[in-house]
Design an enzyme around this catalytic site. Structure first.
Site, mmCIF file in Angstrom:
data_model
loop_
_atom_site.group_PDB
_atom_site.id
_atom_site.type_symbol
_atom_site.label_atom_id
_atom_site.label_comp_id
_atom_site.label_asym_id
_atom_site.label_seq_id
_atom_site.Cartn_x
_atom_site.Cartn_y
_atom_site.Cartn_z
ATOM 1 N N ALA A 16 35.309 36.226 48.187
ATOM 2 C CA ALA A 16 34.510 36.999 47.237
ATOM 3 C C ALA A 16 33.239 36.299 46.788
ATOM 4 O O ALA A 16 32.127 36.824 46.961
ATOM 5 C CB ALA A 16 35.379 37.360 46.031
ATOM 6 N N GLU A 40 34.345 29.293 56.873
ATOM 7 C CA GLU A 40 35.601 29.837 56.349
ATOM 8 C C GLU A 40 36.747 29.330 57.220
ATOM 9 O O GLU A 40 36.741 29.516 58.431
ATOM 10 C CB GLU A 40 35.571 31.370 56.363
ATOM 11 C CG GLU A 40 36.907 32.064 56.155
ATOM 12 C CD GLU A 40 37.625 31.617 54.899
ATOM 13 O OE1 GLU A 40 38.849 31.376 54.965
ATOM 14 O OE2 GLU A 40 36.962 31.500 53.835
ATOM 15 N N SER A 46 35.824 38.235 52.839
ATOM 16 C CA SER A 46 35.551 39.316 51.880
ATOM 17 C C SER A 46 36.721 40.282 51.752
ATOM 18 O O SER A 46 36.578 41.489 51.941
ATOM 19 C CB SER A 46 34.291 40.077 52.314
ATOM 20 O OG SER A 46 33.184 39.218 52.379
ATOM 21 N N CYS A 50 43.932 40.217 45.491
ATOM 22 C CA CYS A 50 44.685 40.922 44.454
ATOM 23 C C CYS A 50 45.495 42.074 45.029
ATOM 24 O O CYS A 50 46.474 42.516 44.420
ATOM 25 C CB CYS A 50 43.742 41.452 43.376
ATOM 26 S SG CYS A 50 42.754 40.188 42.551
ATOM 27 N N ARG A 77 24.105 40.920 59.678
ATOM 28 C CA ARG A 77 23.050 40.746 58.681
ATOM 29 C C ARG A 77 22.438 39.342 58.765
ATOM 30 O O ARG A 77 21.876 38.848 57.807
ATOM 31 C CB ARG A 77 23.628 40.991 57.282
ATOM 32 C CG ARG A 77 24.283 42.363 57.147
ATOM 33 C CD ARG A 77 24.688 42.645 55.722
ATOM 34 N NE ARG A 77 23.505 42.802 54.881
ATOM 35 C CZ ARG A 77 23.492 42.534 53.571
ATOM 36 N NH1 ARG A 77 24.577 42.070 52.985
ATOM 37 N NH2 ARG A 77 22.398 42.707 52.876
ATOM 38 N N VAL A 87 35.321 22.864 56.011
ATOM 39 C CA VAL A 87 34.470 21.760 55.562
ATOM 40 C C VAL A 87 35.375 20.684 54.975
ATOM 41 O O VAL A 87 36.187 20.953 54.085
ATOM 42 C CB VAL A 87 33.434 22.237 54.532
ATOM 43 C CG1 VAL A 87 32.672 21.049 53.949
ATOM 44 C CG2 VAL A 87 32.471 23.219 55.179
ATOM 45 N N ASP A 292 37.110 31.034 42.051
ATOM 46 C CA ASP A 292 38.292 30.404 41.466
ATOM 47 C C ASP A 292 38.211 28.885 41.378
ATOM 48 O O ASP A 292 39.110 28.265 40.808
ATOM 49 C CB ASP A 292 39.537 30.776 42.281
ATOM 50 C CG ASP A 292 39.851 32.260 42.221
ATOM 51 O OD1 ASP A 292 39.199 32.967 41.430
ATOM 52 O OD2 ASP A 292 40.741 32.710 42.964
ATOM 53 N N TYR A 435 38.345 61.830 22.713
ATOM 54 C CA TYR A 435 39.655 62.352 22.313
ATOM 55 C C TYR A 435 39.861 63.767 22.832
ATOM 56 O O TYR A 435 38.982 64.620 22.744
ATOM 57 C CB TYR A 435 39.813 62.378 20.781
ATOM 58 C CG TYR A 435 40.918 63.316 20.348
ATOM 59 C CD1 TYR A 435 42.246 62.974 20.575
ATOM 60 C CD2 TYR A 435 40.627 64.556 19.782
ATOM 61 C CE1 TYR A 435 43.273 63.847 20.232
ATOM 62 C CE2 TYR A 435 41.650 65.446 19.428
ATOM 63 C CZ TYR A 435 42.966 65.081 19.661
ATOM 64 O OH TYR A 435 43.977 65.942 19.332
#
Length: 461
Positions: A16, A40, A46, A50, A77, A87, A292, A435
């Site tokens: 993310a 990665e 991506s 969750c 892209r 890494v 994170d 309401y």
């Protein structure tokens, strides 16, 4: 006439925060101005971590539905994305990183002008006998989710033990119940969901048992014994043994900052990287960090804290990408909003718990109210419990916890906005909320709690 050399942005981590940063930087600067290289170590980019419990439970049928953008889409892209590449060293003075191909072991150095660290978090894995045995699973990545599904497909029995009763533990318990497993949750705390106060956690406990989940609190796991084939067969605590064909670890996560620490970058009290409002690593102009692996400012307590949520990670990435791409953006902080569910029970919290308020020296009042999700006479109205903390004397809202059925969890957003705005509970009582009988009582449950809290604060000498 020679063209000026392109700058190179190196991104460590392809989920993310990392890929949001890379994508946003690319929007602002084309390939001719900025080269982007992303590393990665896994197979995917991506994706929604969750969503893994809901994939395991079968609510999400296809793993690829959890992937927001594929590696091929990023590469289209002009982002040089290198999968299965980890890494292993950051050379800050030399402005370069050393990466290792996970499959071949080959290593190489890549220089950078700008660096983004988005290494995420690592699941807490206790140092216990048998914790690495087949059949014991953490649930952090899509690879983890697939490994768990493979185990469930070939398990000899239908007994599952979940160790830990936080968000992941509770969600995985639901997923396993959905798959027809007999589920026991072994929890070190006094009640499930330690992100709630114990009195609210007790409501979750009761609901879980009502769903057929065996809840064992105040239990310290000491061993995961294995069978003759080396597979896990049980979870052992100081007081009992719980048979298991599969074990899921849901003990929580810690910031993955091993690389950053070795490079001498600043870490906070919770082990996360420390950044400024622009998400730059403190003291390093051309290094950013997000997701994170960082600590963020709690707008209620005024202190740094570690919260591992995809919502924050994506926002961090947008801020980082904007700044790395030559723009300007900031991330002011969080109030600690989170929601979850176990089957039809919705669980929400924002702001401070009682122990959080005590830890930072705040004096407070608490109120708890029982209400309903809709007008009481309207079909489908369900019970809801709201707990609210307000600062003594000033009446400043400090935190809200909600447990209930349909329509309960997202009501916490009212409190999240009020916390961000620094509102008092008195001021909240005048909020002009929507309401109609199908949606809420005339007085929304959150406003009922605010009114009761305001009365209590006024009565405090």
């Amino acid at each position: 006439m020679s063209m000026p050399a392109r700058e190179r942005l190196v991104v460590i981590g392809g989920d993310a925060a990392g890929m949001s940063a890379a994508s946003q930087a690319r929007r602002l600067k084309g390939p001719g101005e900025l080269e982007i290289v992303a590393f990665e170590r896994g197979h995917f980019t991506s994706y929604s971590a969750c969503g893994i419990p809901y994939w395991v439970g079968g609510d999400v049928t296809d793993r690829d539905d959890l992937i927001a953008r594929t590696p091929e889409e990023h590469r289209a892209r002009d982002i040089d994305l290198r999968l299965r590449t980890e890494v292993v060293e950051i050379d800050v003075p030399g402005r370069r990183v050393r990466a290792r191909d996970v499959d071949s072991g080959a290593e190489s150095w890549t220089s950078y002008d700008k660096l983004v660290i988005a290494t995420g978090a690592r699941p807490v894995r206790p140092d216990l006998p048998g914790v690495d045995a087949p059949g014991v699973h953490g649930v952090q990545t899509l690879d983890d989710g697939q490994a768990l599904l493979d185990t469930l497909a070939r398990a000899r029995g239908k007994r599952a033990v979940v160790v830990g009763a936080g968000y992941i533990g509770v969600e995985m318990a639901e997923a396993l119940i959905t798959r027809g497993y007999e589920v026991t949750v072994v929890n070190r705390g006094s009640e499930p969901m330690s992100t709630l106060d114990p009195d609210m956690g007790r409501l979750v406990h009761t609901a879980m048992e009502g769903l057929g989940i065996a809840m064992v609190n105040d239990a310290e796991v000491t061993e995961l014994p294995t069978d003759a084939d080396g597979r896990v067969r049980a979870v052992v605590t100081k007081d009992a043994e719980y048979p298991a064909d599969v074990v899921v670890l849901g003990i929580g996560v810690r910031p993955e900052t091993t690389l950053a620490a070795a490079a001498g970058l600043p870490l906070g009290a919770h082990g996360g990287l420390l950044t400024d409002l622009a998400m730059r690593v403190r003291g390093h102009r051309d290094i950013w960090a997000g997701g994170d692996c960082v600590e963020v400012l709690d707008l209620v307590s005024g202190q740094e804290r570690h919260i591992a949520l995809g919502t924050h990670a994506n926002k961090h990435g947008q801020v980082i990408g904007t700044n790395a791409g030559g723009g300007y953006a900031t991330f002011p902080g969080v109030v600690g909003t989170a929601v979850s569910k176990v089957c039809d029970l919705e669980i929400a919290r924002t702001g401070l718990r009682e122990k959080d308020a005590r830890r930072v020296g705040l004096q407070y009042e608490t109120v708890t109210v029982e209400s309903t999700s809709r007008a009481g006479y309207y079909p489908g109205a369900s019970p809801m419990t709201v707990k609210m903390l307000a600062e003594r004397r000033t009446g400043r809202l400090l935190g809200v916890q909600i447990v209930g059925r349909e329509g309960a969890a997202k009501r916490v957003d009212i409190a999240a906005v009020a916390l961000t705005a620094g509102m008092t509970v008195e001021r909240m009582t005048a909020l002009d909320l929507g309401y109609a009988p199908p949606f809420s009582p005339v007085w929304d449950p959150v406003l009922v709690a605010a009114r009761k809290a305001a009365t209590k604060v006024r009565a405090t000498p």
